[in-house]
Design a protein around this motif. Structure first.
Motif, PDB file in Angstrom:
ATOM      1  N   TRP A  96       0.823  -1.208   0.000  1.00 48.62           N
ATOM      2  CA  TRP A  96       0.000   0.000   0.000  1.00 48.62           C
ATOM      3  C   TRP A  96       0.860   1.262   0.000  1.00 48.62           C
ATOM      4  CZ3 TRP A  96      -0.152   3.973   3.507  1.00 48.62           C
ATOM      5  CH2 TRP A  96       0.491   3.769   4.726  1.00 48.62           C
ATOM      6  N   LYS A  97       2.044   1.196   0.600  1.00 50.53           N
ATOM      7  CA  LYS A  97       2.937   2.354   0.612  1.00 50.53           C
ATOM      8  C   LYS A  97       3.435   2.663  -0.807  1.00 50.53           C
ATOM      9  CE  LYS A  97       4.566   1.053   5.229  1.00 50.53           C
ATOM     10  NZ  LYS A  97       5.724   0.602   6.014  1.00 50.53           N
ATOM     11  N   ASN A  98       3.765   1.606  -1.535  1.00 46.87           N
ATOM     12  CA  ASN A  98       4.217   1.812  -2.910  1.00 46.87           C
ATOM     13  C   ASN A  98       3.091   2.355  -3.781  1.00 46.87           C
ATOM     14  OD1 ASN A  98       6.805   0.787  -2.344  1.00 46.87           O
ATOM     15  ND2 ASN A  98       6.121  -1.312  -2.658  1.00 46.87           N
ATOM     16  N   LEU A  99       1.878   1.840  -3.583  1.00 45.75           N
ATOM     17  CA  LEU A  99       0.743   2.330  -4.360  1.00 45.75           C
ATOM     18  C   LEU A  99       0.454   3.801  -4.041  1.00 45.75           C
ATOM     19  CD1 LEU A  99      -1.691  -0.726  -4.156  1.00 45.75           C
ATOM     20  CD2 LEU A  99      -0.336   0.029  -6.114  1.00 45.75           C
ATOM     21  N   LEU A 157       2.627   6.046  -2.979  1.00 46.71           N
ATOM     22  CA  LEU A 157       3.691   6.845  -3.579  1.00 46.71           C
ATOM     23  C   LEU A 157       3.464   6.995  -5.079  1.00 46.71           C
ATOM     24  CD1 LEU A 157       6.399   8.317  -3.356  1.00 46.71           C
ATOM     25  CD2 LEU A 157       7.539   6.103  -3.620  1.00 46.71           C
ATOM     26  N   LEU A 158       3.021   5.918  -5.737  1.00 50.23           N
ATOM     27  CA  LEU A 158       2.743   5.970  -7.168  1.00 50.23           C
ATOM     28  C   LEU A 158       1.654   6.995  -7.476  1.00 50.23           C
ATOM     29  CD1 LEU A 158       3.044   4.802 -10.045  1.00 50.23           C
ATOM     30  CD2 LEU A 158       1.340   3.090  -9.411  1.00 50.23           C
ATOM     31  N   ILE A 159       0.608   7.002  -6.677  1.00 47.93           N
ATOM     32  CA  ILE A 159      -0.499   7.934  -6.895  1.00 47.93           C
ATOM     33  C   ILE A 159      -0.034   9.377  -6.675  1.00 47.93           C
ATOM     34  CG2 ILE A 159      -2.765   8.670  -6.034  1.00 47.93           C
ATOM     35  CD1 ILE A 159      -3.306   5.721  -5.373  1.00 47.93           C
ATOM     36  N   LEU A 173       3.046  10.600  -6.947  1.00 49.24           N
ATOM     37  CA  LEU A 173       3.944  11.016  -8.022  1.00 49.24           C
ATOM     38  C   LEU A 173       3.165  11.312  -9.301  1.00 49.24           C
ATOM     39  CD1 LEU A 173       6.977   8.583  -7.571  1.00 49.24           C
ATOM     40  CD2 LEU A 173       6.887  11.018  -7.067  1.00 49.24           C
ATOM     41  N   ALA A 174       2.208  10.436  -9.625  1.00 44.83           N
ATOM     42  CA  ALA A 174       1.419  10.653 -10.842  1.00 44.83           C
ATOM     43  C   ALA A 174       0.617  11.951 -10.750  1.00 44.83           C
ATOM     44  CB  ALA A 174       0.485   9.469 -11.079  1.00 44.83           C
TER      45      ALA A 174
END
Length: 210
Positions: A13-16, A18-20, A22-23
């Protein structure tokens, strides 16, 4: 044993998130450029850490890294090399160009220390692109840079490193191909396909197949 649940709630969930973030933060090319510059800086610091804090293991490859194995380190640093080339030629100030120039030899040297054959192929790809596809730099300069990189590889690479790279010429003799090792990639792939066929919906669980 709850490994999948811990992976989803503890790491993924942390990676998701961060992805959101950044996008959503990208509004222009300059934002992308800023992210790339931050990646280059982070990669440079990571290479410095690996060079000074890592050590060569029993197999002649870089070891002692807290998060990544040698192949991971090689993949990350080869992925940083094009960013170094970009900011070396398109840097807006001396600081950007200096960081790009200083980072390249460390990226190259630490990648060699990893002993990764995949990273070696990646370096060839980067070198060929720089030599034949980077028209913003004079051909003579590109040629000199590539020759210097090859000489550095020859100087830094140990005898064991070149023996490892030489196995690329004989892939069927390698333990990954021959099927003589249960940890070889061919055998791992076969077991993975078997798990997929026997458990097509749920598999064996995320993070339960290290």
């Amino acid at each position: 044993d709850g490994a999948s649940f811990r992976f989803l709630t503890g790491d993924l969930w942390k990676n998701l998130l961060l992805l959101i973030v950044l996008a959503g933060a990208v509004r222009s090319f300059e934002d992308i450029r800023g992210f790339c510059l931050a990646m280059l800086g982070g990669g440079f610091m990571f290479a410095l850490y690996a060079y000074f804090m890592g050590h060569i293991g029993w197999d002649g490859r870089l070891a002692g890294m807290p998060y990544y194995d040698a192949n991971d380190v090689g993949m990350i640093l080869v992925g940083m090399m094009p960013l170094s080339l970009y900011f070396l030629t398109r840097g807006k100030n001396i600081q950007e160009k200096a960081m790009a120039l200083l980072s390249l030899p460390f990226f190259l040297q630490v990648t060699i220390l990893t002993g990764s054959r995949g990273a070696f192929l990646g370096m060839i790809a980067v070198g060929l692109y720089f030599l034949f596809g980077f028209g913003s730099i004079r051909w003579s300069t590109r040629l000199i840079a590539v020759v210097a990189a090859v000489l550095l590889m020859v100087a830094v690479g140990s005898e064991q490193y070149w023996e490892t790279i030489n196995t690329l010429l004989h892939p069927k003799d390698d333990y990954n191909w021959s099927g003589q090792s249960e940890t070889g990639r061919m055998e791992v792939w076969k077991r993975g396909m078997g798990y997929m066929l026997s458990h097509p919906l749920t598999g064996v669980g995320v993070y339960a197949f290290p």
